[in-house]
Write an enzyme that holds these catalytic residues in place. Structure first.
Site, PDB file in Angstrom:
ATOM      1  N   HIS A  14       0.833  -1.202   0.000  1.00 52.12           N
ATOM      2  CA  HIS A  14       0.000   0.000   0.000  1.00 52.12           C
ATOM      3  C   HIS A  14       0.871   1.257   0.000  1.00 52.12           C
ATOM      4  O   HIS A  14       1.295   1.743   1.047  1.00 52.12           O
ATOM      5  CB  HIS A  14      -0.918  -0.013   1.241  1.00 52.12           C
ATOM      6  N   HIS A  16       1.139   4.968  -2.609  1.00 54.72           N
ATOM      7  CA  HIS A  16       0.611   5.693  -3.779  1.00 54.72           C
ATOM      8  C   HIS A  16       1.811   6.271  -4.506  1.00 54.72           C
ATOM      9  O   HIS A  16       2.548   7.088  -3.924  1.00 54.72           O
ATOM     10  CB  HIS A  16      -0.319   6.818  -3.322  1.00 54.72           C
ATOM     11  N   HIS A 194      -9.779   1.710  -0.200  1.00 53.29           N
ATOM     12  CA  HIS A 194      -9.557   2.432   1.063  1.00 53.29           C
ATOM     13  C   HIS A 194     -10.880   2.503   1.829  1.00 53.29           C
ATOM     14  O   HIS A 194     -11.886   2.977   1.303  1.00 53.29           O
ATOM     15  CB  HIS A 194      -9.095   3.865   0.795  1.00 53.29           C
ATOM     16  N   GLU A 197     -10.455   4.195   7.351  1.00 45.23           N
ATOM     17  CA  GLU A 197      -9.314   5.058   7.679  1.00 45.23           C
ATOM     18  C   GLU A 197      -9.870   6.341   8.291  1.00 45.23           C
ATOM     19  O   GLU A 197      -9.723   6.577   9.483  1.00 45.23           O
ATOM     20  CB  GLU A 197      -8.488   5.375   6.418  1.00 45.23           C
ATOM     21  N   ASP A 275       2.221   4.062   2.733  1.00 40.60           N
ATOM     22  CA  ASP A 275       1.164   4.929   2.186  1.00 40.60           C
ATOM     23  C   ASP A 275       1.754   6.037   1.310  1.00 40.60           C
ATOM     24  O   ASP A 275       1.758   5.902   0.084  1.00 40.60           O
ATOM     25  CB  ASP A 275       0.302   5.496   3.312  1.00 40.60           C
ATOM     26  N   ASP A 276       2.210   7.120   1.896  1.00 45.32           N
ATOM     27  CA  ASP A 276       2.772   8.256   1.142  1.00 45.32           C
ATOM     28  C   ASP A 276       4.029   8.700   1.892  1.00 45.32           C
ATOM     29  O   ASP A 276       3.994   9.695   2.648  1.00 45.32           O
ATOM     30  CB  ASP A 276       1.753   9.402   1.090  1.00 45.32           C
TER      31      ASP A 276
END
Ligand code: ADE
Ligand code: ZN
Length: 330
Positions: A14, A16, A194, A197, A275-276
């Site tokens: 996961h 991006h 998603h 969250e 994630d990021d």
């Protein structure tokens, strides 16, 4: 133990891709593309400036707008996988967003071509295996989701292994996206979405009731409903957990209050993810290390997370077997 954690084979399911661009790479790409940007996207330390989930999504869009061609996508994929490899990540599935690419004038096929070149180059140079999950953006609406799913199905590529959706969990209803996910699932693409969250357990119920998903992005707020945890376990739905992202976005105030341990104690399959990374000042390696330092995870727990991640990954059976062997021999 730090050395053992560094050496442990890791898996990322996961992240991006547009959210992996670090400020240095952003400056390089913006400069060569002559892209003017607002200095306000940076804070005083040179990191990305945002304060809450909506402003994070805006900052993410601003950073993505520096991308102008297939080579840019090649470079961000290569740099991301290089960084993963330095943390001993052996397999990474990355979300890419054709809507962000199209806003920058990049076609679907150029986007895939660039990403695939980055994957090939990184595998040659570092041995890491990269794969792509094509995602739509929730706040852009269900029709855009259908368009993205159809583009993916009409233009198959061996590295595109699944379909997903990110974006603002408060926009639209998940059931509205069933047509997009059904296009992907009918063509045998496994799916993730998603949920759980920003919104609570009810958003995870909607995901598993209305969409053909085998994984949930985040899903941590499932802990708010004991029955849901049983269902996730019984249906073997895996959660892509990103503790650093959850802390940065204030979903949980501290490592101690993060529910990953509780979720694992219920026998639910999990993976650990960044994630990021530059937005949340994290990396997969830091997530593994954080679980050890803050929650007392031992090497055997971290190794079982890597194993669960490969089992729930969207890789083909042969790749999965090779990667599982690598983990068990470590
Ligand atoms: N897009 C990029 N990061 C995201 C996140 N954490 N949640 C939803 N959409 C995203
Ligand atoms: Zn995400």
């Amino acid at each position: 133990m730090q050395d053992q954690i560094q050496k442990l084979p890791k898996v990322e399911l996961h992240s991006h891709l547009e959210g992996t661009i670090n400020p240095k790479l952003f400056h390089e790409i913006a400069k060569r593309n002559n892209v003017d940007f607002d200095e306000d996207i940076f804070d005083e330390d040179g990191g990305y400036a945002w304060t809450d989930f909506p402003s994070f999504l805006n900052a993410y869009d601003s950073v993505s707008s520096c991308l102008k061609n297939a080579k840019d996508y090649r470079d961000i994929m290569y740099e991301y996988l290089k960084d993963c490899s330095s943390q001993n990540v052996i397999y990474a599935e990355t979300f890419i967003s054709p809507d962000h690419a199209s806003d920058c004038g990049i076609s679907y096929n150029d986007l895939i071509r660039g990403c695939a070149k980055g994957i090939d180059d990184a595998q040659l140079d570092f041995g890491i295996i990269g794969r792509i999950i094509v995602t739509c953006v929730r706040h852009l609406g269900p029709q855009k989701g259908v368009d993205v799913a159809q583009k993916m199905v009409d233009n198959p590529h061996p590295y595109v292994v699944g379909f997903g959706m990110g974006g603002d969990e408060n926009s639209f209803k998940l059931i509205d996206f069933a047509p997009a996910f059904n296009i992907a699932a009918k063509a045998n693409y496994p799916c993730t979405v998603h949920a759980g969250e920003i919104c609570g357990a009810e958003s995870v119920w909607d995901a598993i009731n209305y969409l053909p998903v085998s994984r949930i992005g985040h899903g941590v707020r499932s802990v708010e409903d004991e029955h849901l945890l049983d269902v996730l376990k019984n249906r073997n739905i895996a959660l892509e957990i990103c503790p650093g992202s959850n802390l940065a976005l204030s979903i949980y105030p501290s490592w101690e209050s993060h529910p990953i341990k509780l979720i694992m104690s219920k026998g639910i399959s999990v993976s650990l993810n960044s994630d990021d990374p530059p937005f949340f000042h994290t990396s997969v390696g830091q997530e593994y290390q954080g679980c050890a330092d803050q929650l007392g995870f031992e090497i055997k727990h971290l190794k079982s997370i890597s194993t669960m991640a490969i089992k729930s990954s969207f890789a083909d059976p042969e790749t999965k077997l090779n990667l599982l062997n690598k983990i068990s021999q470590s």
